[in-house]
Design an enzyme around this catalytic site. Structure first.
Site, PDB file in Angstrom:
ATOM      1  N   ASP A 188       2.217   2.566   2.659  1.00 52.53           N
ATOM      2  CA  ASP A 188       2.172   3.225   3.963  1.00 52.53           C
ATOM      3  C   ASP A 188       3.534   3.123   4.642  1.00 52.53           C
ATOM      4  OD1 ASP A 188      -0.444   3.738   3.478  1.00 52.53           O
ATOM      5  OD2 ASP A 188      -1.241   2.232   4.831  1.00 52.53           O
ATOM      6  N   CYS A 233       0.813  -1.227   0.000  1.00 55.03           N
ATOM      7  CA  CYS A 233       0.000   0.000   0.000  1.00 55.03           C
ATOM      8  C   CYS A 233       0.837   1.263   0.000  1.00 55.03           C
ATOM      9  CB  CYS A 233      -0.920   0.004   1.212  1.00 55.03           C
ATOM     10  SG  CYS A 233       0.023  -0.062   2.741  1.00 55.03           S
ATOM     11  N   CYS A 269      -0.790  -5.017   8.258  1.00 58.54           N
ATOM     12  CA  CYS A 269      -0.448  -3.656   8.688  1.00 58.54           C
ATOM     13  C   CYS A 269       0.443  -3.658   9.929  1.00 58.54           C
ATOM     14  CB  CYS A 269      -1.710  -2.844   8.950  1.00 58.54           C
ATOM     15  SG  CYS A 269      -2.875  -2.914   7.572  1.00 58.54           S
ATOM     16  N   CYS A 321      -2.806   3.577   7.198  1.00 56.71           N
ATOM     17  CA  CYS A 321      -4.177   3.251   7.555  1.00 56.71           C
ATOM     18  C   CYS A 321      -4.349   3.218   9.070  1.00 56.71           C
ATOM     19  CB  CYS A 321      -4.523   1.887   6.972  1.00 56.71           C
ATOM     20  SG  CYS A 321      -3.694   0.547   7.816  1.00 56.71           S
TER      21      CYS A 321
HETATM   22  S1  FES Z   1      -3.239  -0.588   4.476  1.00 60.91           S
HETATM   23 FE1  FES Z   1      -1.189   0.055   4.447  1.00 60.91          FE
HETATM   24  S2  FES Z   1      -0.387  -0.471   6.361  1.00 60.91           S
HETATM   25 FE2  FES Z   1      -2.490  -0.858   6.496  1.00 60.91          FE
END
Ligand code: FES
Length: 129
Positions: free
Chosen positions: A41, A39, A108, A64
């Site tokens: 992140d 993602c 995550c 997220c």
């Molecule tokens: S969706 Fe990216 S770390 Fe949770």
């Protein structure tokens, strides 16, 4: 990333509403960054170490809700732990401490585990531990 917060339990929501130890630390002894390749992140974890024990931890996470809650609880979990003990904290332990994560959000908490390892590595590179 868009998400349904309804699928989070009360512990996760509590950490989301009041993230612990969020922010940038001044003069950390180690900084670790981790990125979720899926993602994008990211989490940055700052640690302060004294006599082989983590005495303070802070985080900055762009991600997220599950990633933020994982980061928040991770700072609480590693404070007071020795470096060796902190390295034993896995993504599963973090997810468990949060009372579980929705199946699509299990990955995550991996971000937090990776950030612990990166922060310790940085600490060791700087001559600690
Ligand atoms: S969706 Fe990216 S770390 Fe949770």
């Amino acid at each position: 990333m868009a998400e349904e917060t309804d699928s989070y339990n009360q512990i996760v929501i509590e950490h989301l509403k009041r993230p612990r130890n969020m922010g940038e630390m001044e003069n950390p002894d180690g900084v670790g960054e981790a990125q979720n390749p899926v993602c994008g992140d990211t989490m940055r974890l700052f640690i302060k170490v004294e006599a082989g024990r983590i005495i303070d931890a802070m985080f900055l996470t762009f991600g997220c809700g599950a990633a933020i809650a994982s980061s928040s609880i991770t700072t609480e979990m590693i404070k007071g732990k020795t470096i060796e003990e902190a390295l034993r904290i896995s993504d599963l332990v973090i997810a468990e401490a949060l009372g579980g994560l929705p199946p699509t959000k299990i990955h995550c908490s991996v971000l937090a585990e990776k950030a612990i390892h990166a922060a310790v590595l940085d600490y060791q590179k700087r001559g600690g531990g």
